[in-house]
Structure formats: C-alpha cells, structure tokens
Design an enzyme around this catalytic site. Structure first.
Site, PDB file in Angstrom:
ATOM      1  N   SER A 103       0.825  -1.206   0.000  1.00 51.19           N
ATOM      2  CA  SER A 103       0.000   0.000   0.000  1.00 51.19           C
ATOM      3  C   SER A 103       0.860   1.257   0.000  1.00 51.19           C
ATOM      4  O   SER A 103       1.948   1.277   0.555  1.00 51.19           O
ATOM      5  CB  SER A 103      -0.909   0.032   1.235  1.00 51.19           C
ATOM      6  OG  SER A 103      -1.630   1.256   1.255  1.00 51.19           O
ATOM      7  N   LYS A 124      -4.480  -6.653   3.411  1.00 48.76           N
ATOM      8  CA  LYS A 124      -4.505  -5.513   2.482  1.00 48.76           C
ATOM      9  C   LYS A 124      -5.946  -5.184   2.067  1.00 48.76           C
ATOM     10  O   LYS A 124      -6.309  -4.014   1.914  1.00 48.76           O
ATOM     11  CB  LYS A 124      -3.643  -5.820   1.249  1.00 48.76           C
ATOM     12  CG  LYS A 124      -3.710  -4.777   0.129  1.00 48.76           C
ATOM     13  CD  LYS A 124      -3.181  -3.424   0.575  1.00 48.76           C
ATOM     14  CE  LYS A 124      -2.974  -2.404  -0.516  1.00 48.76           C
ATOM     15  NZ  LYS A 124      -4.080  -1.971  -1.304  1.00 48.76           N
ATOM     16  N   HIS A 156      -7.470  -3.322   4.839  1.00 51.54           N
ATOM     17  CA  HIS A 156      -6.889  -1.969   4.754  1.00 51.54           C
ATOM     18  C   HIS A 156      -7.692  -1.138   3.763  1.00 51.54           C
ATOM     19  O   HIS A 156      -8.079   0.000   4.035  1.00 51.54           O
ATOM     20  CB  HIS A 156      -5.415  -2.060   4.313  1.00 51.54           C
ATOM     21  CG  HIS A 156      -4.833  -0.755   3.841  1.00 51.54           C
ATOM     22  ND1 HIS A 156      -5.124  -0.202   2.602  1.00 51.54           N
ATOM     23  CD2 HIS A 156      -4.001   0.125   4.447  1.00 51.54           C
ATOM     24  CE1 HIS A 156      -4.491   0.948   2.473  1.00 51.54           C
ATOM     25  NE2 HIS A 156      -3.803   1.171   3.580  1.00 51.54           N
ATOM     26  N   ASN A 157      -7.969  -1.708   2.605  1.00 53.73           N
ATOM     27  CA  ASN A 157      -8.694  -0.949   1.587  1.00 53.73           C
ATOM     28  C   ASN A 157     -10.141  -0.686   1.993  1.00 53.73           C
ATOM     29  O   ASN A 157     -10.694   0.361   1.659  1.00 53.73           O
ATOM     30  CB  ASN A 157      -8.634  -1.669   0.240  1.00 53.73           C
ATOM     31  CG  ASN A 157      -7.325  -1.381  -0.475  1.00 53.73           C
ATOM     32  OD1 ASN A 157      -6.291  -1.250   0.182  1.00 53.73           O
ATOM     33  ND2 ASN A 157      -7.346  -1.290  -1.773  1.00 53.73           N
ATOM     34  N   GLU A 205      -9.874   2.154   4.138  1.00 59.68           N
ATOM     35  CA  GLU A 205      -9.568   3.291   3.233  1.00 59.68           C
ATOM     36  C   GLU A 205     -10.862   3.837   2.600  1.00 59.68           C
ATOM     37  O   GLU A 205     -11.091   5.048   2.591  1.00 59.68           O
ATOM     38  CB  GLU A 205      -8.601   2.771   2.159  1.00 59.68           C
ATOM     39  CG  GLU A 205      -8.280   3.723   1.019  1.00 59.68           C
ATOM     40  CD  GLU A 205      -7.403   3.031  -0.043  1.00 59.68           C
ATOM     41  OE1 GLU A 205      -6.331   2.506   0.298  1.00 59.68           O
ATOM     42  OE2 GLU A 205      -7.797   3.010  -1.226  1.00 59.68           O
ATOM     43  N   ARG A 234     -20.135   4.359  -3.123  1.00 63.81           N
ATOM     44  CA  ARG A 234     -19.424   4.422  -4.416  1.00 63.81           C
ATOM     45  C   ARG A 234     -20.320   3.906  -5.537  1.00 63.81           C
ATOM     46  O   ARG A 234     -20.365   4.472  -6.625  1.00 63.81           O
ATOM     47  CB  ARG A 234     -18.147   3.590  -4.370  1.00 63.81           C
ATOM     48  CG  ARG A 234     -17.056   4.299  -3.631  1.00 63.81           C
ATOM     49  CD  ARG A 234     -15.677   3.893  -4.133  1.00 63.81           C
ATOM     50  NE  ARG A 234     -14.693   4.361  -3.192  1.00 63.81           N
ATOM     51  CZ  ARG A 234     -13.388   4.240  -3.343  1.00 63.81           C
ATOM     52  NH1 ARG A 234     -12.902   3.641  -4.415  1.00 63.81           N
ATOM     53  NH2 ARG A 234     -12.554   4.697  -2.443  1.00 63.81           N
TER      54      ARG A 234
HETATM   55  C1  6PG Z   1      -3.173   1.489  -1.635  1.00 58.19           C
HETATM   56  C2  6PG Z   1      -4.409   1.665  -2.465  1.00 58.19           C
HETATM   57  C3  6PG Z   1      -4.178   1.043  -3.799  1.00 58.19           C
HETATM   58  C4  6PG Z   1      -5.122   1.517  -4.876  1.00 58.19           C
HETATM   59  C5  6PG Z   1      -6.453   0.921  -4.783  1.00 58.19           C
HETATM   60  C6  6PG Z   1      -7.526   1.855  -5.267  1.00 58.19           C
HETATM   61  O1  6PG Z   1      -3.303   0.956  -0.540  1.00 58.19           O
HETATM   62  O2  6PG Z   1      -2.102   1.875  -2.098  1.00 58.19           O
HETATM   63  O3  6PG Z   1      -5.508   1.083  -1.833  1.00 58.19           O
HETATM   64  O4  6PG Z   1      -4.137  -0.325  -3.630  1.00 58.19           O
HETATM   65  O5  6PG Z   1      -5.185   2.881  -4.919  1.00 58.19           O
HETATM   66  O6  6PG Z   1      -6.426  -0.213  -5.609  1.00 58.19           O
HETATM   67  O7  6PG Z   1      -8.656   1.161  -5.129  1.00 58.19           O
HETATM   68  P1  6PG Z   1      -9.993   1.592  -5.799  1.00 58.19           P
HETATM   69  O8  6PG Z   1      -9.749   1.727  -7.285  1.00 58.19           O
HETATM   70  O9  6PG Z   1     -10.867   0.454  -5.498  1.00 58.19           O
HETATM   71  O10 6PG Z   1     -10.372   2.885  -5.178  1.00 58.19           O
END
Ligand code: 6PG
Length: 466
Positions: free
Chosen positions: A128, A182, A185-186, A189, A287
């Site tokens: 990430s 991960k 994490h997302n 995010e 989204r």
């Molecule tokens: C990170 C981000 C990275 C990427 C995502 C965006 O941790 O560096 O999460 O992995 O920006 O894939 O995800 P979306 O396109 O689903 O917003």
C-alpha cells in the site's frame, strides 16, 4: 550474467516505482515487461540507478539474470494476468525459486495459488501507498510460508516505509493472509475517504463554504488528532485549481467514484464471516450509488433539491472535526474486529498489533491514531478497539458531535451513509438489550425456529398457535 539479487516483472506505474525503490536501496535487480519498449524506456529514464538494473527482453534472459535461488516479484494486474504469468514463469524456474505476487490480488486467489504451488516457494504480499509509496517506502503485508518471507524480508524491510526506524513490512500469516489484511486496509480506506467526503459535503452544501476555506479547514485538522495522509491530501485536492478552466479542481471533477474491487471483496468477505463492518459497507454502497448519475439527477428533478443549507449556528467546524474523529475510530474498530473474526475462522494467527504498526507509515490509511491503536491492541488484541480506554475516552468526547452532525444532515437532506452507519454501530455496540428479541419472536411465529428464554432455557417456542 546472473548477478541480480531479485527480479521484477511488470513495469506499470507501481512496478516501475518499486523496481527503482529496490535499486535505490542498493539491490541489483533484473526487470522484464511484456512490451520491450517499456523496459527500454524504463531503463533509459532510471538515471543513476540504471547501473543497478538489468533490463531483459525475454523471460528466459530475465530468469538467467537473477542469482539462484531466485526471488521474482510480479507486479501485474490482479486476476488472470497473474495466473498466466506464473504459468509462463514456472517452467523456467528451479524448485527453490520464489514467486512473489505484489499486486492487489483477491486473497482467495492467493490461497489457491499458494496451494497450487505446493512445495514451490510462493508469497502474496499486499503493498500500500500508491506510486509514491512504492517508490519511496510502502507498507507491506506479507503472506505465505514464513521461511519464504524470511528469504526476502531484508529487501522488503529495506524498501518499506519506516516508523521511527521500524520497517513497515510484516509477515501476516500463511497463504493469502497478507492480501487479506490488504483488503481490509482498503475497506478502511474506503470508509475513511467516504467520511471525509461526507464532511466535505456538509462544508460545501450545508455551510456554504468555498473550496479555499474547506482546504484551510482540512489543513488545520491535519495539525490535530485527525492528522493523517487522507486529510492531508484532501486539503490539497480542495486547494487545487483546474489548469484547463481556472476553476477549483473539485468543481470540475465528476461526482462518480471508481473502484477496482478491493472494498467490495472486503464487504463480501465480511458477510461470509458475519463480521459487522457497516461503515465500510456503507462506503462501498456510496461508491456504487455515486456512479448512478442519471438516476440521481432524475430523483432531484422528481423530489426537488433538499434544503441543504444549514444556519451556521447549528453546526460548528469543531463539531464536524469531532464527528469525523468518532467516525474514524469506528471504521478502524470495525476493520480490526473483522480481522480478528477472520483470524479465528481461517486459522490464521493474524497479528493485530503488528497490523496497526505496519499501517503507521507508508500506506494510504496511515494516521496519527494508529500508534495508539497499536498500543491498545498490544494491551488486548481480543477487545474491540472502541472498548480500549484511550478510544473509549475519545468516543465519549466525540460521539455527541457525530450525533449532532448526523441529525443536522438528516434534517437538511444531506446523505451521510458512512457517518450515520458509524453512529448506528456505536449505539448498537453500547446497547446491552437490543431489539432482536422481536426478530426471534417473529422467526418463531412463522417458522417455529425457537428462541432462548431470558431464564436460560433454550429451544423455546412461543404461545403463537393458541
Ligand atoms: C493502496 C491503495 C491502492 C489503490 C487501490 C484503489 O493501498 O495503495 O488502496 O491499492 O489505490 O487499488 O482502489 P480503488 O480503485 O478500489 O479505489
């Protein structure tokens, strides 16, 4: 020549940045890309680092350029491309050669690939930090056999972000454990970004603030307890001007958010695990909803514009800051609690404190509060973070503001899906006697499913038939 310490396949944005990072940290690296001209221009543009990089034109030459036993990082798009690359590579490799998938793989795919690899070394690592992170220090979440991680951990530690000198690169467990962490994490995010965008909406539509004033507010918040990468970049996004039109950037960006799927994977998995992560789910839903532009416009025509504008005295910026603070704690609490559920279900001993530590620098959700979260999880990894004294205090101080913000937004027709889900989670989590007794009564009424009596008797049925 077979001098390179490591190889990397896939010189897209992330792969190119990671290859430069590896070279910059003093490791010789061989690179290969499906399109040779990309490899050549990457090498040509590598400047002083070019002498540490061996560009290769065929997979065979690529493999030959790496010291055995080899370690090869794949930075190709998640999905079939990874399977195809592994299939093309394996016949050229020895039994000790290690393949490392560093893309955003679905952890189920990583589980399968690790099992298919059998005794052949295979790691799946979540990386990430976007392009800048990949180039100058990402956060790295490793999965696979510990012995294979140990073979390359010196390189991964060297290229990772550091928190007070400690590398943000940690082994999370077997098979797809790294890619699972991960994904969560997302999910966090997504929720954090959604909450920030909801607060931006209140400032824009509720309080009528200009983009520069919004930017200033985020900048000020980034000096306080909300200090985080996402607040920092939100200030920069709000301050930017469109070079094409001279208008504020935010005013020319279409309000439909993209997504590559990692947030969705997290939500799907949470449902399988029966892990409640409502703020993260709300963020994914938001989204999806954002991309239904035509339907939203038709709805506005039909129902009219919501009142939106709020009298300034009804909401202060300090209350908004506090509300966001509460929301942020709640979305991290949900993410960590899901990881804890998965640990039990998948038989992975996922190291919660280390996960908080690895997220302190380099990754997209890095924030000042992660250090305190790491401490709280070290103290008791089983406990929901909202029950840890430090975060209980924060929530006691801030949930009133979250409630006020959600209530004002509801009165003025502003949608706050993630913040209101966060609040509902908070309220549900502090209600010892909820309302599912009614659901149990209904289930028993129409299906004789039985219920537990408050006196402790199980498999009880109600007097519905009489
Ligand atoms: C990170 C981000 C990275 C990427 C995502 C965006 O941790 O560096 O999460 O992995 O920006 O894939 O995800 P979306 O396109 O689903 O917003």
């Amino acid at each position: 020549m077979s001098n390179a310490e490591i190889g990397l396949i896939g010189l897209g944005t992330m792969g190119a940045a990671m290859a430069l990072n590896i070279a910059d940290n003093g490791f010789d690296i061989a690179v290969w890309n499906r399109t040779t001209s990309t490899t050549q221009s990457f090498h040509k543009d590598a400047g002083d680092l070019a002498n540490r990089i061996s560009p290769t034109e065929t997979l065979k030459d690529f493999v030959a350029a790496i010291k055995a036993p080899r370690a090869i990082i794949l930075m190709v798009p998640a999905g079939e491309a990874v399977d195809e690359q592994i299939a093309a590579l394996r016949p050229l490799l020895g039994a000790d050669d290690l393949i490392i998938d560093a893309g955003n793989a679905n952890f189920h795919d990583t589980n399968r690939r690790a099992r298919d690899a059998g005794d052949l070394p295979y790691l799946g690592i979540g990386v990430s930090g976007g392009e800048e992170g990949a180039r100058f220090g990402p956060s790295i979440m490793g999965g696979g056999k510990r012995a294979h991680w140990d073979r390359v951990s010196h390189i991964l530690h060297a290229i990772s972000a550091k928190h007070k000198g400690q590398p943000c690169a940690t082994w999370m467990g077997e098979e797809g454990a790294g890619h699972f962490v991960k994904a969560v994490h997302n999910g966090i995010e997504y929720a954090d970004m959604q909450m920030i965008s909801e607060v931006y909406g209140i400032m824009r539509d509720g309080l009528g603030m200009t983009n520069p004033a919004i930017a200033e507010t985020f900048t000020a918040w980034d000096q306080g307890p909300l200090k985080s990468y996402l607040i920092e970049i939100s200030a920069k996004v709000a301050a930017a001007t469109d070079p094409k039109t001279g208008a504020p950037m935010l005013d020319v960006i279409v309000d439909a958010a993209g997504q590559k799927g990692t947030g969705r994977w997290t939500v799907i998995e949470a449902q399988h695990l029966a892990a409640p992560i409502p703020a993260i789910e709300a963020a994914v839903v938001a989204r999806n909803l954002s991309s239904q532009r035509a339907a939203r416009a038709a709805g506005e025509d039909l129902f009219g514009t919501a009142p939106r504008h709020m009298p300034h005295e009804s909401l202060t910026l300090a209350a908004l800051e506090s509300a966001l603070m509460a929301g942020k704690v709640l979305c991290y609490a949900q993410g960590f609690s899901m990881i804890s559920n998965a640990s039990d279900d998948f038989g992975w001993a996922l190291p919660l404190p280390e996960i908080a530590e690895v997220w302190r620098e380099g990754c997209i959700i890095r924030s000042a509060m992660l250090d305190d979260m790491a401490t709280a999880l070290r103290d008791d990894a089983e406990r929901n973070l909202m029950m840890a004294p430090k975060f209980t205090t924060i929530l006691k101080e801030t949930h009133g503001s979250l409630r006020q913000v959600v209530a004002q937004a509801a009165l003025h027709g502003l949608a706050l899906p993630a913040l209101s889900s966060g609040l509902a989670y908070f309220d549900a989590m502090r209600t010892a006697r909820g309302t599912a007794n009614m659901i149990q009564g209904q289930r028993d009424f129409f299906g004789a499913h039985g219920f537990e009596h408050i006196d402790g008797a199980t498999d009880q049925n109600g007097p519905w038939g009489s």
